[in-house]
Design a protein around this motif. Structure first.
Motif, PDB file in Angstrom:
ATOM      1  N   ARG A 161      -0.962   6.188   6.397  1.00 12.65           N
ATOM      2  CA  ARG A 161      -2.272   6.062   6.197  1.00 12.65           C
ATOM      3  C   ARG A 161      -2.933   4.938   5.509  1.00 12.65           C
ATOM      4  O   ARG A 161      -3.678   4.266   5.928  1.00 12.65           O
ATOM      5  CB  ARG A 161      -2.959   7.301   5.579  1.00 12.65           C
ATOM      6  CG  ARG A 161      -2.862   8.619   6.114  1.00 12.65           C
ATOM      7  CD  ARG A 161      -3.792   9.741   5.854  1.00 12.65           C
ATOM      8  NE  ARG A 161      -3.542   9.896   4.342  1.00 12.65           N
ATOM      9  CZ  ARG A 161      -2.736  10.517   3.693  1.00 12.65           C
ATOM     10  NH1 ARG A 161      -1.935  11.450   4.501  1.00 12.65           N
ATOM     11  NH2 ARG A 161      -2.407  10.962   2.514  1.00 12.65           N
ATOM     12  N   THR A 162      -2.332   4.595   4.274  1.00 18.15           N
ATOM     13  CA  THR A 162      -2.611   3.710   3.557  1.00 18.15           C
ATOM     14  C   THR A 162      -2.549   2.238   4.323  1.00 18.15           C
ATOM     15  O   THR A 162      -3.078   1.050   4.035  1.00 18.15           O
ATOM     16  CB  THR A 162      -2.188   3.559   2.088  1.00 18.15           C
ATOM     17  OG1 THR A 162      -2.264   4.637   1.494  1.00 18.15           O
ATOM     18  CG2 THR A 162      -2.535   2.266   1.099  1.00 18.15           C
ATOM     19  N   ARG A 163      -1.406   1.929   4.892  1.00 20.20           N
ATOM     20  CA  ARG A 163      -1.127   0.967   5.741  1.00 20.20           C
ATOM     21  C   ARG A 163      -2.123   0.608   6.773  1.00 20.20           C
ATOM     22  O   ARG A 163      -2.354  -0.565   6.996  1.00 20.20           O
ATOM     23  CB  ARG A 163       0.340   0.895   6.143  1.00 20.20           C
ATOM     24  CG  ARG A 163       0.773  -0.707   6.599  1.00 20.20           C
ATOM     25  CD  ARG A 163       2.108  -0.511   6.661  1.00 20.20           C
ATOM     26  NE  ARG A 163       2.848  -0.578   5.290  1.00 20.20           N
ATOM     27  CZ  ARG A 163       2.861  -1.609   4.492  1.00 20.20           C
ATOM     28  NH1 ARG A 163       2.401  -2.672   4.741  1.00 20.20           N
ATOM     29  NH2 ARG A 163       3.483  -1.581   3.238  1.00 20.20           N
ATOM     30  N   ASP A 164      -2.611   1.770   7.523  1.00 21.65           N
ATOM     31  CA  ASP A 164      -3.609   1.827   8.583  1.00 21.65           C
ATOM     32  C   ASP A 164      -4.721   1.214   7.958  1.00 21.65           C
ATOM     33  O   ASP A 164      -5.295   0.523   8.446  1.00 21.65           O
ATOM     34  CB  ASP A 164      -3.534   3.152   9.164  1.00 21.65           C
ATOM     35  CG  ASP A 164      -2.547   3.650   9.959  1.00 21.65           C
ATOM     36  OD1 ASP A 164      -1.589   2.700  10.515  1.00 21.65           O
ATOM     37  OD2 ASP A 164      -2.240   4.761  10.289  1.00 21.65           O
ATOM     38  N   ARG A 165      -5.172   1.750   6.845  1.00 23.00           N
ATOM     39  CA  ARG A 165      -6.435   1.254   6.167  1.00 23.00           C
ATOM     40  C   ARG A 165      -6.302  -0.084   5.818  1.00 23.00           C
ATOM     41  O   ARG A 165      -7.372  -0.977   5.836  1.00 23.00           O
ATOM     42  CB  ARG A 165      -6.773   2.162   4.964  1.00 23.00           C
ATOM     43  CG  ARG A 165      -7.286   3.562   5.380  1.00 23.00           C
ATOM     44  CD  ARG A 165      -7.869   4.367   4.078  1.00 23.00           C
ATOM     45  NE  ARG A 165      -8.055   5.582   4.630  1.00 23.00           N
ATOM     46  CZ  ARG A 165      -7.437   6.635   4.286  1.00 23.00           C
ATOM     47  NH1 ARG A 165      -6.273   6.690   3.650  1.00 23.00           N
ATOM     48  NH2 ARG A 165      -7.858   7.836   4.723  1.00 23.00           N
ATOM     49  N   TYR A 166      -5.164  -0.471   5.098  1.00 20.22           N
ATOM     50  CA  TYR A 166      -5.007  -1.920   5.058  1.00 20.22           C
ATOM     51  C   TYR A 166      -5.109  -3.015   6.360  1.00 20.22           C
ATOM     52  O   TYR A 166      -5.753  -3.997   6.125  1.00 20.22           O
ATOM     53  CB  TYR A 166      -3.554  -2.192   4.504  1.00 20.22           C
ATOM     54  CG  TYR A 166      -3.458  -3.955   4.165  1.00 20.22           C
ATOM     55  CD1 TYR A 166      -4.192  -4.463   3.484  1.00 20.22           C
ATOM     56  CD2 TYR A 166      -2.341  -4.357   4.581  1.00 20.22           C
ATOM     57  CE1 TYR A 166      -3.960  -5.916   3.225  1.00 20.22           C
ATOM     58  CE2 TYR A 166      -1.933  -5.606   4.400  1.00 20.22           C
ATOM     59  CZ  TYR A 166      -2.800  -6.527   3.681  1.00 20.22           C
ATOM     60  OH  TYR A 166      -2.567  -7.736   3.461  1.00 20.22           O
TER      61      TYR A 166
END
Length: 426
Positions: free
Chosen positions: A103-108
């Protein structure tokens, strides 16, 4: 009085700086608030992507607490007693998310797409400013040509009025000739005043674009020279593909699609939970002094949130669909603009050549009418019609040159080729 105004205008023109279109573009990109706002939005998007990237790294916090009065409960032989005392605690804690299912990498990735979108929007605004500068600058060139034509027309009608007056006094012409030439002179003077007013308004508009309150003028020959110097655009079967690949407005919409897709992917993973490593080391000083530490793994899985996750997932899916349709709509509209400008540009040279031929023919017709009028073989109507046709031809010739430049500038904007100045790189 007219002579005083003429010399005053001449003096102002002589002291006004000559502005080139390249300098005007550089000044607009440097001074216009729209360019500044676009640059700041781009910098803000870059800062936002750095902020989101920080979530991929461990977090370390220093915590401290002090209570002047705190109640402590102490058991002794099955009996509980309380005691009031001050308390102090400090610790260093650290946490690191080892798994959130991407999730965090997608948001990045979404923040990087947002940064790309802001950069493309910045280019779009720069190209729009450049096209506006070209439009206003060569509007001045067109108006200058209209002023020259009006001045020639005023001098012509003044000469015809003087001639008609002399011929009437000699008994060769009637008062009708003199009155009609006087009326035409007054109309020509009004056209000249209107052209000067249009010049002032356009000069003010260009001054606002480039951020300058100083008086300036332009090279009156630049309109025709620029129209001749503009390179031709070879017919290309891939013109639409070239626009799609290079147009910054479409690039921004593609980045918006990527951002929406990344956020959609991240939102769909919210139900999977999070696994983190947590640890801390602390010191307590209350009834006694001691160190405390902990190290372990924490996992969280959302079980019930009242439907928030599914609603957010639906919203992100709708946002992705909207972004795709916005791109499709914008691409069609921009292609229509490009095709129309491309066709106008390709036929501009033929129009210019035709208007040039019309000017030559009308000049010959006017000379013939003047000679016939002086010999009594033609009426003032013939002269008025010939002069009016010549004025129109001169203005239409200047307009054809202006429209060619306007079409070329719009094509440059749509193909992202307008921003060639170093200011664009900052």
């Amino acid at each position: 009085m007219q002579r005083i105004l003429f010399y005053l205008t001449l003096s102002i023109t002589m002291h006004a700086a000559v502005l080139s279109v390249e300098d005007a573009v550089a000044m607009a990109l440097k001074n216009h608030p729209d360019a500044y706002v676009a640059s700041m939005r781009y910098e803000s998007a870059k800062a936002d992507s750095r902020s989101v990237q920080a979530a991929l790294r461990p977090r370390i916090d220093l915590n401290g607490e002090y209570f002047p009065t705190k109640t402590f409960v102490m058991p002794a032989n099955g009996v509980f007693s309380t005691r009031q005392n001050d308390a102090f605690h400090t610790d260093i804690s650290a946490s690191y998310t080892i798994c959130d299912f991407g999730r965090t990498r997608d948001r990045y990735h979404a923040s990087l797409s947002s940064e790309e979108e802001s950069g493309a929007n910045k280019e779009t605004i720069q190209n729009a400013l450049i096209e506006q500068v070209w439009f206003q600058y060569y509007s001045l060139g067109y108006i200058a040509s209209v002023i020259d034509t009006a001045e020639i027309s005023v001098r012509f009608y003044q000469a015809q009025l003087n001639q008609a007056t002399g011929m009437r006094q000699a008994g060769l012409k009637t008062i009708a000739d003199e009155s009609r030439f006087k009326a035409s002179l007054m109309e020509a003077e009004e056209r000249l005043r209107a052209a000067h007013a249009a010049w002032d308004k356009t000069q003010n508009a260009l001054g606002l674009l480039i951020g300058s309150e100083e008086k300036f003028t332009i090279d009156k020959n630049d309109l025709k020279k620029r129209a001749l110097e503009i390179p031709s655009i070879a017919q290309s079967e891939n013109l639409r593909a070239d626009m799609s690949a290079s147009n910054p407005q479409l690039a921004a919409l593609r980045a918006k699609i990527e951002r929406s897709k990344a956020l959609f992917d991240a939102q769909n993973k919210e139900a999977y939970g999070t696994v983190s490593i947590v640890g801390s080391y602390g010191y307590d000083n209350s009834l006694s002094s001691y160190d405390s530490s902990q190290l372990g793994i924490r996992g969280t899985i959302p079980l019930y949130d009242g439907g928030k996750l599914s609603a957010d997932a639906e919203k992100s899916k709708i946002a992705l669909d909207i972004a795709r349709k916005e791109y499709e709509s914008a691409e069609k509209a921009l292609w229509q603009e490009l095709y129309s400008s491309y066709r106008d540009f390709n036929r501009a040279d033929e129009t210019i050549a035709a208007k040039d031929g019309v000017i030559d023919a009308n000049q010959k017709a006017l000379a013939l009418s003047e000679g016939r009028y002086a010999q009594g073989l033609a009426t003032y109507v013939d002269i008025l019609e010939s002069q009016n046709a010549l004025d129109n031809a001169r203005n239409e010739y200047a307009e054809a040159n202006f429209l060619k430049i306007q079409a070329w500038a719009h094509i440059q904007r749509l193909l992202n080729k307008g921003c060639e100045n170093d200011v664009c790189k900052h």
